[in-house]
Write a protein that holds these residues in place. Structure first.
Motif, short mmCIF file in Angstrom:
data_model
loop_
_atom_site.label_atom_id
_atom_site.label_comp_id
_atom_site.label_asym_id
_atom_site.label_seq_id
_atom_site.Cartn_x
_atom_site.Cartn_y
_atom_site.Cartn_z
N LEU A 30 0.83 -1.21 0.00
CA LEU A 30 0.00 0.00 0.00
C LEU A 30 0.86 1.26 0.00
O LEU A 30 0.50 2.26 -0.64
N PHE A 31 1.98 1.24 0.70
CA PHE A 31 2.87 2.41 0.69
C PHE A 31 3.36 2.68 -0.73
O PHE A 31 3.46 3.84 -1.15
N LEU A 32 3.66 1.62 -1.47
CA LEU A 32 4.12 1.79 -2.85
C LEU A 32 3.00 2.28 -3.76
O LEU A 32 3.22 3.10 -4.65
N GLU A 33 1.80 1.76 -3.54
CA GLU A 33 0.67 2.12 -4.40
C GLU A 33 0.11 3.50 -4.10
O GLU A 33 -0.25 4.25 -5.01
N GLN A 34 0.03 3.84 -2.79
CA GLN A 34 -0.68 5.07 -2.40
C GLN A 34 0.24 6.14 -1.84
O GLN A 34 -0.14 7.32 -1.80
N ALA A 64 7.17 1.44 12.34
CA ALA A 64 7.74 0.12 12.59
C ALA A 64 7.52 -0.83 11.42
O ALA A 64 8.31 -1.76 11.20
N LEU A 65 6.47 -0.62 10.64
CA LEU A 65 6.20 -1.46 9.48
C LEU A 65 7.33 -1.42 8.47
O LEU A 65 7.57 -2.39 7.75
N VAL A 66 8.02 -0.30 8.41
CA VAL A 66 9.10 -0.12 7.45
C VAL A 66 10.46 -0.44 8.07
O VAL A 66 11.36 -0.97 7.41
N LEU A 67 10.61 -0.14 9.36
CA LEU A 67 11.92 -0.22 9.99
C LEU A 67 12.22 -1.56 10.65
O LEU A 67 13.38 -1.90 10.85
N GLU A 68 11.19 -2.32 11.02
CA GLU A 68 11.43 -3.54 11.79
C GLU A 68 11.43 -4.78 10.91
O GLU A 68 10.80 -4.82 9.86
N ASP A 69 12.20 -5.80 11.36
CA ASP A 69 12.12 -7.13 10.76
C ASP A 69 12.32 -8.15 11.87
O ASP A 69 12.45 -7.78 13.04
N ILE A 117 11.68 3.05 0.57
CA ILE A 117 10.61 3.88 1.15
C ILE A 117 11.20 4.82 2.19
O ILE A 117 10.86 6.01 2.23
N VAL A 118 12.07 4.31 3.05
CA VAL A 118 12.72 5.13 4.08
C VAL A 118 13.42 6.32 3.44
O VAL A 118 13.32 7.46 3.93
N ALA A 119 14.13 6.07 2.35
CA ALA A 119 14.91 7.12 1.70
C ALA A 119 14.06 8.26 1.18
O ALA A 119 14.55 9.38 0.97
N LYS A 120 12.75 8.01 0.99
CA LYS A 120 11.86 9.03 0.44
C LYS A 120 11.04 9.76 1.50
O LYS A 120 10.35 10.72 1.17
N VAL A 121 11.09 9.30 2.75
CA VAL A 121 10.24 9.87 3.80
C VAL A 121 11.11 10.41 4.93
O VAL A 121 11.72 9.63 5.67
N PRO A 122 11.21 11.73 5.10
CA PRO A 122 12.11 12.32 6.09
C PRO A 122 11.91 11.79 7.51
O PRO A 122 12.89 11.54 8.22
N TYR A 173 25.54 2.82 0.29
CA TYR A 173 26.02 2.25 -0.98
C TYR A 173 24.91 1.45 -1.65
O TYR A 173 24.66 1.57 -2.86
N PHE A 174 24.22 0.64 -0.87
CA PHE A 174 23.14 -0.22 -1.36
C PHE A 174 22.05 0.59 -2.06
O PHE A 174 21.56 0.20 -3.13
N LEU A 175 21.69 1.73 -1.48
CA LEU A 175 20.63 2.56 -2.06
C LEU A 175 21.07 3.25 -3.35
O LEU A 175 20.23 3.65 -4.15
#
Length: 203
Positions: A30-34, A64-69, A117-122, A173-175
């Protein structure tokens, strides 16, 4: 998580992991779509077929949905199993190498998606930096245990800080490299640190 790891868990634990994964997977979709800001917790819960109250049992915040695993317990277990005479950062490299087989290609791709997603959201970037402080504390505790020192020992904190810095450099580097895997980037970064800073060469 591999099939072997999953088999060690009971039915209830496997169901909880499946629910957590479904919530996170649908959230990322949903984050990617909306867009991150445009997606609500209620929408994520509905997509994952759980109630909002169930959502908050698995994730305390939307961040946490984006940062946790779910990899930390595995990594901690592997780190503690490393030989005591191995340098703490070399031990970390061993952990990265051993963990690669346990992290599926699908999970690795989702790591990339979440980091993009993290890279795009301050605010997610700021939250990630806060998370790095927690990672520093975790590394310091693990290193201190290997060195028979307290977790507030300067040497333990300095080594832990180097480990966090390596991960941050690998992430940057990865990004910048769309075809690079995150785990591979960390492994290469730690290998270079061991070789160029510690003088430890790999066989």
């Amino acid at each position: 998580m591999t099939a072997t790891d999953s088999a060690k868990l009971g039915l209830r634990e496997r169901k909880k992991l499946k629910t957590r994964a479904a919530i996170q997977h649908n959230a990322v979709r949903l984050f990617l779509e909306q867009g991150y800001h445009e997606t609500t917790v209620e929408q994520i819960a509905e997509a994952a077929e759980v109630s909002p109250s169930t959502f908050f049992r698995y994730f305390q915040t939307k961040e946490a949905l984006v940062l946790e695993d779910d990899f930390d317990p595995m990594l901690v277990e592997l780190y503690k199993s490393q030989p005591r005479d191995v340098h703490p950062i070399q031990a970390y490299l061993n952990v990265i190498k051993e963990s690669k087989a346990r992290i599926s290609a699908e999970a690795r791709q989702e790591i990339r998606t979440r980091m993009e997603i993290v890279a795009k959201v301050p605010e997610l970037q700021a939250a990630l930096m806060g998370q790095m402080n927690n990672t520093l504390d975790l590394f310091a505790e693990l290193v201190a245990e290997r060195l028979d020192k307290g977790k507030d020992d300067l040497a333990a904190l300095a080594i832990a800080g180097a480990m966090v810095g390596i991960v941050m450099g690998a992430n940057a580097y990865f990004l910048r490299q769309p075809d690079v895997d995150f785990i591979d980037a960390i492994e290469s970064a730690v290998e270079q640190y061991c070789r160029e800073t510690l003088g430890i060469r790999q066989d």
